[in-house]
Scaffold this motif. Structure first.
Motif: not given
Ligand code: F6P
Length: 369
Positions: A147, A190-191, A242, A292, A295
């Motif tokens: 983020d 990105g919250r 999001e 995800h 990530r």
């Molecule tokens: O803070 C990192 C992040 O990837 C955010 O962008 C997202 O909203 C959140 O984590 C998602 O979290 P999780 O993996 O617990 O669903």
């Protein structure tokens, strides 16, 4: 003197974590540097973030083997090439309002003989590190979060790889969007910070970018899309964060459940928006939630490099006795800042500087008058 250094990764995983763990370990145990140092170090990985320090039973060897992992140069040699975190992670909060387990964590740190903790994390993980620091634990932080919403550092691990994922996936969507003459709405993470959507969208050349820092109007989105259609372009890419919301509306969540830090899982705005575009615009619209994928995958060269630099800097801080600080990138140089400064406020997009509220895209003005 031998310092026993614990390392953990907390919160959402991302690319670059393994590189940071590797370079903390290699720098701490470096035989070349050892000759010049008064302090020797050993490094212990803590599994699954703060959960490891909550759950471990220091008197039970099986539990210690389950929740900790002694690290050495040979073990971590290849780690930087891989995404995720080989130590595991969790969203466990020892200071959770529901159940405060901070006393356990303090006891376990002592019983495991940990002299210093290196916490690799974002806002949540580092806020725990900061509270432990105030309780007398010697901690050093390393910033990570796709983020990129931590203050006082120009970089957080994972961000570059996530941007690359966004650009690659949008490239992939373009061909199918063009073939079918469709609008594609792409939802990024990105919250409450729009950096991933904004810079991912800019890098990918998205036509419209919607961020949490500026509430948008659906009619304006459709008007902009229509204008482009009328100019003869066959498809459009809309990137939406999001956390973005319609003016007068609310954030869209996947579920109402909150994690131990009080965050609900965001998601769903792309679906809502694509339905509205199709309804109001009258042309086929589809959506993709990158979720995800942003990530995952192999770390970019930049994340490997930054993991390396932050890992090395964390050991420098330990040797200097500069605890309660976080490694940081400040105006292009590796530096450190107090944890407090990183956590002071969420680093979000400065709309006046970076966002065009009329065009719903990045500003086409880089040097402000
Ligand atoms: O803070 C990192 C992040 O990837 C955010 O962008 C997202 O909203 C959140 O984590 C998602 O979290 P999780 O993996 O617990 O669903």
């Amino acid at each position: 003197m031998t310092l026993r250094v614990g390392v953990l990764t907390g919160g959402g995983d991302c690319a670059g974590l393994n590189s940071a763990i590797k370079w903390v370990t290699k720098t701490a145990l470096d035989p070349f540097l050892d000759v010049r140092r008064q302090t020797r170090m050993e490094v212990v990985g803590i599994r699954d973030g703060w959960r490891g320090l909550v759950e471990v039973e220091p008197d039970d060897p099986e539990s210690v083997a389950r929740w900790t992992l002694p690290l050495n140069e040979l073990l971590v040699r290849t780690w930087d090439r891989y995404g995720g975190t080989n130590l595991g992670t969790s969203r466990v909060n020892p200071f959770s309002a529901k159940e405060d387990r901070s006393r356990q964590v303090l006891e376990h740190i002592g019983a495991l003989g940990l002299d210093v903790l290196v916490a690799i994390g974002g806002e949540d993980t580092l806020s725990v590190a900061h509270r432990l620091d105030r309780l007398g634990v010697r901690v050093v932080g390393i910033p990570k979060t796709i983020d990129r919403d931590l203050s006082a550092t120009d970089y957080t691990l994972g961000y570059d790889t996530a941007l690359n994922v966004i650009a690659e996936e949008v490239d992939r969507l373009r061909t199918t969007a063009g073939s079918h003459s469709r609008t594609f709405v792409v939802e990024t993470m990105g919250r409450h910070a729009g950096w991933l959507a904004l810079e991912g969208g800019e890098a990918a050349g998205a036509y419209i970018i919607l961020i949490p820092e500026w509430d948008f109007e659906i009619d304006r989105v459709v008007e902009l899309l229509d204008r482009r259609r009328s100019a003869g372009v066959r498809y459009e890419i809309v990137v939406v964060s999001e956390g973005a919301k319609v003016r007068g509306g609310a954030e869209v969540y996947l579920s109402d459940k909150s994690d131990e830090f009080g965050h609900k899982v965001l998601g769903g705005i792309a679906q809502t928006l694509s339905r509205e575009i199709e309804k109001r615009g009258g042309w086929e619209t589809r959506y993709v939630v990158l979720s995800h994928l942003q990530r995952g995958g192999q770390p970019s060269a930049h994340d490997r490099l930054m993991g390396r630099r932050f890992g090395i800097a964390a050991v420098d801080l330990i040797l200097k006795g500069a605890f309660g600080r976080m490694t940081a990138l400040v105006r292009g140089e590796i530096d450190s800042v107090p944890l407090e400064a990183a956590l002071e406020r969420l680093y979000t997009v400065d709309v006046d500087r970076y966002y065009d509220t009329d065009r719903y895209n990045g500003r086409r003005c880089a040097i402000l008058q």
